[in-house]
Design a protein around this motif. Structure first.
Motif, PDB file in Angstrom:
ATOM      1  N   PRO A  53      48.329  -4.873   2.074  1.00 36.39           N
ATOM      2  CA  PRO A  53      49.314  -3.899   2.554  1.00 36.39           C
ATOM      3  C   PRO A  53      48.780  -2.995   3.673  1.00 36.39           C
ATOM      4  CG  PRO A  53      49.449  -4.053   0.174  1.00 36.39           C
ATOM      5  CD  PRO A  53      48.247  -4.857   0.590  1.00 36.39           C
ATOM      6  N   ILE A  54      47.512  -2.629   3.619  1.00 37.30           N
ATOM      7  CA  ILE A  54      46.925  -1.839   4.708  1.00 37.30           C
ATOM      8  C   ILE A  54      46.909  -2.660   5.990  1.00 37.30           C
ATOM      9  CG2 ILE A  54      44.758  -0.840   5.559  1.00 37.30           C
ATOM     10  CD1 ILE A  54      44.238   0.003   2.598  1.00 37.30           C
ATOM     11  N   ALA A  55      46.511  -3.930   5.872  1.00 32.29           N
ATOM     12  CA  ALA A  55      46.493  -4.802   7.044  1.00 32.29           C
ATOM     13  C   ALA A  55      47.906  -4.973   7.619  1.00 32.29           C
ATOM     14  CB  ALA A  55      45.902  -6.160   6.669  1.00 32.29           C
ATOM     15  N   THR A  72      48.138  -1.946  15.954  1.00 31.13           N
ATOM     16  CA  THR A  72      46.693  -1.701  16.053  1.00 31.13           C
ATOM     17  C   THR A  72      45.955  -3.035  16.025  1.00 31.13           C
ATOM     18  OG1 THR A  72      46.936   0.399  14.870  1.00 31.13           O
ATOM     19  CG2 THR A  72      44.714  -0.539  15.009  1.00 31.13           C
ATOM     20  N   PRO A  73      45.190  -3.352  17.048  1.00 31.45           N
ATOM     21  CA  PRO A  73      44.459  -4.632  17.054  1.00 31.45           C
ATOM     22  C   PRO A  73      43.261  -4.578  16.101  1.00 31.45           C
ATOM     23  CG  PRO A  73      43.957  -3.376  19.035  1.00 31.45           C
ATOM     24  CD  PRO A  73      45.002  -2.597  18.295  1.00 31.45           C
ATOM     25  N   PHE A  74      43.142  -5.595  15.228  1.00 25.50           N
ATOM     26  CA  PHE A  74      42.075  -5.577  14.234  1.00 25.50           C
ATOM     27  C   PHE A  74      41.857  -6.972  13.668  1.00 25.50           C
ATOM     28  CE2 PHE A  74      45.784  -5.763  11.634  1.00 25.50           C
ATOM     29  CZ  PHE A  74      45.387  -6.370  10.454  1.00 25.50           C
ATOM     30  N   THR A  75      40.708  -7.138  13.026  1.00 25.51           N
ATOM     31  CA  THR A  75      40.463  -8.246  12.105  1.00 25.51           C
ATOM     32  C   THR A  75      39.925  -7.631  10.817  1.00 25.51           C
ATOM     33  OG1 THR A  75      38.193  -8.586  12.904  1.00 25.51           O
ATOM     34  CG2 THR A  75      39.944  -9.903  13.942  1.00 25.51           C
ATOM     35  N   LEU A  76      40.214  -8.271   9.688  1.00 30.26           N
ATOM     36  CA  LEU A  76      39.739  -7.790   8.390  1.00 30.26           C
ATOM     37  C   LEU A  76      39.115  -8.951   7.635  1.00 30.26           C
ATOM     38  CD1 LEU A  76      39.471  -5.793   6.012  1.00 30.26           C
ATOM     39  CD2 LEU A  76      41.842  -6.361   5.392  1.00 30.26           C
ATOM     40  N   ASP A  77      37.830  -8.810   7.316  1.00 28.84           N
ATOM     41  CA  ASP A  77      37.117  -9.806   6.520  1.00 28.84           C
ATOM     42  C   ASP A  77      36.914  -9.262   5.120  1.00 28.84           C
ATOM     43  OD1 ASP A  77      36.252 -12.134   8.348  1.00 28.84           O
ATOM     44  OD2 ASP A  77      35.775 -10.356   9.538  1.00 28.84           O
ATOM     45  N   ASP A 121      48.986 -15.076   3.304  1.00 25.74           N
ATOM     46  CA  ASP A 121      49.891 -16.106   3.825  1.00 25.74           C
ATOM     47  C   ASP A 121      51.328 -15.602   3.871  1.00 25.74           C
ATOM     48  OD1 ASP A 121      47.758 -17.838   4.074  1.00 25.74           O
ATOM     49  OD2 ASP A 121      48.077 -18.777   2.119  1.00 25.74           O
ATOM     50  N   ARG A 122      51.760 -14.926   2.803  1.00 27.98           N
ATOM     51  CA  ARG A 122      53.140 -14.433   2.766  1.00 27.98           C
ATOM     52  C   ARG A 122      53.417 -13.432   3.872  1.00 27.98           C
ATOM     53  NH1 ARG A 122      52.259 -14.200  -2.927  1.00 27.98           N
ATOM     54  NH2 ARG A 122      51.921 -11.940  -2.781  1.00 27.98           N
ATOM     55  N   ALA A 123      52.396 -12.620   4.198  1.00 26.73           N
ATOM     56  CA  ALA A 123      52.574 -11.597   5.236  1.00 26.73           C
ATOM     57  C   ALA A 123      52.360 -12.148   6.645  1.00 26.73           C
ATOM     58  CB  ALA A 123      51.616 -10.434   4.981  1.00 26.73           C
ATOM     59  N   GLY A 124      51.978 -13.407   6.742  1.00 26.59           N
ATOM     60  CA  GLY A 124      51.737 -14.003   8.055  1.00 26.59           C
ATOM     61  C   GLY A 124      50.551 -13.401   8.775  1.00 26.59           C
ATOM     62  N   LEU A 125      49.508 -13.028   8.010  1.00 23.86           N
ATOM     63  CA  LEU A 125      48.338 -12.353   8.592  1.00 23.86           C
ATOM     64  C   LEU A 125      47.121 -13.265   8.701  1.00 23.86           C
ATOM     65  CD1 LEU A 125      48.650  -8.965   6.655  1.00 23.86           C
ATOM     66  CD2 LEU A 125      49.094  -9.330   9.095  1.00 23.86           C
ATOM     67  N   VAL A 178      49.710   3.983   3.758  1.00 21.66           N
ATOM     68  CA  VAL A 178      50.040   4.261   5.157  1.00 21.66           C
ATOM     69  C   VAL A 178      49.053   5.264   5.754  1.00 21.66           C
ATOM     70  CG1 VAL A 178      51.778   5.232   6.709  1.00 21.66           C
ATOM     71  CG2 VAL A 178      52.473   3.673   4.877  1.00 21.66           C
ATOM     72  N   ALA A 179      48.632   6.252   4.961  1.00 20.42           N
ATOM     73  CA  ALA A 179      47.669   7.236   5.455  1.00 20.42           C
ATOM     74  C   ALA A 179      46.339   6.573   5.790  1.00 20.42           C
ATOM     75  CB  ALA A 179      47.464   8.346   4.424  1.00 20.42           C
ATOM     76  N   LEU A 180      45.930   5.604   4.972  1.00 23.58           N
ATOM     77  CA  LEU A 180      44.672   4.918   5.246  1.00 23.58           C
ATOM     78  C   LEU A 180      44.789   4.094   6.517  1.00 23.58           C
ATOM     79  CD1 LEU A 180      41.855   4.661   4.154  1.00 23.58           C
ATOM     80  CD2 LEU A 180      42.583   2.759   2.733  1.00 23.58           C
ATOM     81  N   ALA A 181      45.914   3.389   6.682  1.00 21.92           N
ATOM     82  CA  ALA A 181      46.128   2.622   7.912  1.00 21.92           C
ATOM     83  C   ALA A 181      46.173   3.552   9.126  1.00 21.92           C
ATOM     84  CB  ALA A 181      47.422   1.825   7.799  1.00 21.92           C
ATOM     85  N   THR A 182      46.793   4.719   8.970  1.00 22.58           N
ATOM     86  CA  THR A 182      46.866   5.684  10.075  1.00 22.58           C
ATOM     87  C   THR A 182      45.481   6.183  10.464  1.00 22.58           C
ATOM     88  OG1 THR A 182      49.080   6.389   9.379  1.00 22.58           O
ATOM     89  CG2 THR A 182      47.842   7.891  10.798  1.00 22.58           C
ATOM     90  N   ALA A 183      44.608   6.397   9.459  1.00 22.57           N
ATOM     91  CA  ALA A 183      43.233   6.829   9.756  1.00 22.57           C
ATOM     92  C   ALA A 183      42.486   5.761  10.549  1.00 22.57           C
ATOM     93  CB  ALA A 183      42.502   7.143   8.454  1.00 22.57           C
ATOM     94  N   ILE A 184      42.718   4.502  10.199  1.00 23.94           N
ATOM     95  CA  ILE A 184      42.080   3.410  10.948  1.00 23.94           C
ATOM     96  C   ILE A 184      42.598   3.385  12.378  1.00 23.94           C
ATOM     97  CG2 ILE A 184      41.849   0.901  11.096  1.00 23.94           C
ATOM     98  CD1 ILE A 184      42.029   0.871   7.995  1.00 23.94           C
TER      99      ILE A 184
END
Length: 388
Positions: free
Chosen positions: A227-229, A237-242, A258-262, A339-345
């Protein structure tokens, strides 16, 4: 002649598999460090358990270990001779089985404590929700907490892993110390050159390289990673998450990617060897660690991540608050606020100079908390109490 034996009772068990001994790797490495630094013998007392109780273990020949290994039962008083030559006993304050220690030995007892009552209750609720079993288990925890505080008040000292445990219990003893646990030796810490190479990557404005490592379980907040991704993707926001690790949520996390298309930005790797793969990857190709821990236990993840020159953005549990108090090493947001965590990123993605400062600060602060340095502080504390 004054006895100089250090007796240690870890909270983890040992397991006999045929004629072979299966031990927790982290416990063995710590005991080896005790043996290297303590001016005398080190005896480890462990209770028997099942191999499945040891998440990260290996087989050892006790004859090859630099400390004595002794199997004991649940009741300390049933192990005659285990404490006769002890200069000091380092007991597991998180285990209710060790809370009788000050009553069964005349040697000074020092308890090691990691979890607070609040953390124990939070983990219980996360695991079992609101149920009759939760209520019964909560009552049992409250009774054991009473025993714990009584035992600590009779102990000669306390070693508290992390700020929450120190704040909760330090007033109960005349000789408390706080430490931050880690298994990162100085030789593995990120170098100044590696830090600056990472800073160059960050300042170039490329997509943020995010990572998570650890147990993929609800109490670690692993269910919030995708959900954060997704929130980052929606914000542009451009990113990769491992994502590294294993646990009950691993399959669901992979499916939700897969469901989120990420699939192009989120990769689920499973567990990888810490020394051979995870540490090099963190030092070379991770800019920011995403830490969704809901509970306030003193995870090694914090200092070990910083030792790789990686700052942390995470939920403001009590343990992470203690970490951010050490310096400009991360950003925190209210727990469970995805959402707050994603906003901080996103904030750090847009302010690369601040992120570069945090990378340098993480590397700098972690140097004061190396594996060797932490164990030297702990041994010095024990020697002062034992007067050896």
């Amino acid at each position: 002649m004054q006895s100089q034996t250090l007796v240690v009772t870890p909270s983890v068990p040992m397991a006999q598999v045929g004629n072979r001994t299966f031990l927790d790797i982290k416990a063995v490495e710590g005991l080896k460090q005790y043996a290297a630094l303590w001016p005398g013998r080190v005896r480890c007392l462990m209770r028997q358990g099942d191999r499945t109780q040891i998440a990260f273990g290996d087989f050892y020949d006790p004859a090859d270990l630099p400390f004595d290994l002794m199997s004991i039962g649940d009741h300390l008083q049933d192990s005659p001779g285990a404490f006769d030559d002890a200069a000091v006993v380092l007991a597991a304050g998180d285990s209710h089985l060790d809370l009788a220690m000050p009553y069964v030995t005349t040697a000074p007892t020092v308890f090691v404590i990691e979890y607070t009552l609040d953390t124990r209750l939070r983990i219980l609720r996360l695991d079992h929700g609101l149920s009759i079993q939760t209520a019964k288990s909560s009552a049992w925890l409250l009774l054991r907490e009473r025993d714990r505080r009584r035992a600590f008040s009779k102990a000669a000292g306390l070693q508290a892993n992390g700020t929450p445990a120190f704040d909760s219990y330090h007033a109960l003893t005349n000789a408390p110390m706080r430490y931050f646990d880690t298994r990162m030796p100085r030789a593995q810490h990120v170098t100044a050159a590696e830090v600056e190479a990472k800073v160059v990557q960050v300042l170039a404005g490329r997509p943020l390289r995010l990572a998570y490592s650890g147990r993929l379980a609800k109490m670690k907040g692993a269910d919030h990673l995708v959900p954060i991704a997704a929130a980052l993707s929606r914000s542009g926001t451009p990113f990769t998450l491992d994502i590294y690790g294993d646990g009950p949520l691993r399959g669901e996390i992979a499916a939700s990617v897969d469901r989120a298309g990420l699939q192009d930005s989120v990769r689920v790797h499973g567990p990888v060897p810490f020394d051979a793969m995870l540490v090099p990857r963190m030092k070379e190709s991770v800019d920011l660690f995403v830490c969704c821990h809901r509970q306030g236990d003193p995870s090694c993840t914090y200092i070990e991540t910083m030792s790789c020159g990686v700052p942390i953005v995470g939920y403001d549990n009590a343990a992470f608050k203690g970490i951010t108090a050490l310096g400009n090493v991360g950003l925190s947001v209210p727990t469970d606020h995805i959402v707050a965590l994603a906003t901080a990123i996103t904030k750090l993605s847009n302010d690369r100079a601040q992120l570069a400062d945090m990378i340098r600060a993480a590397a700098r602060v972690s140097r004061d908390h190396s594996f060797e340095g932490v164990f030297r502080q702990r041994i010095d504390h024990l020697r002062t109490i034992a007067q050896v």
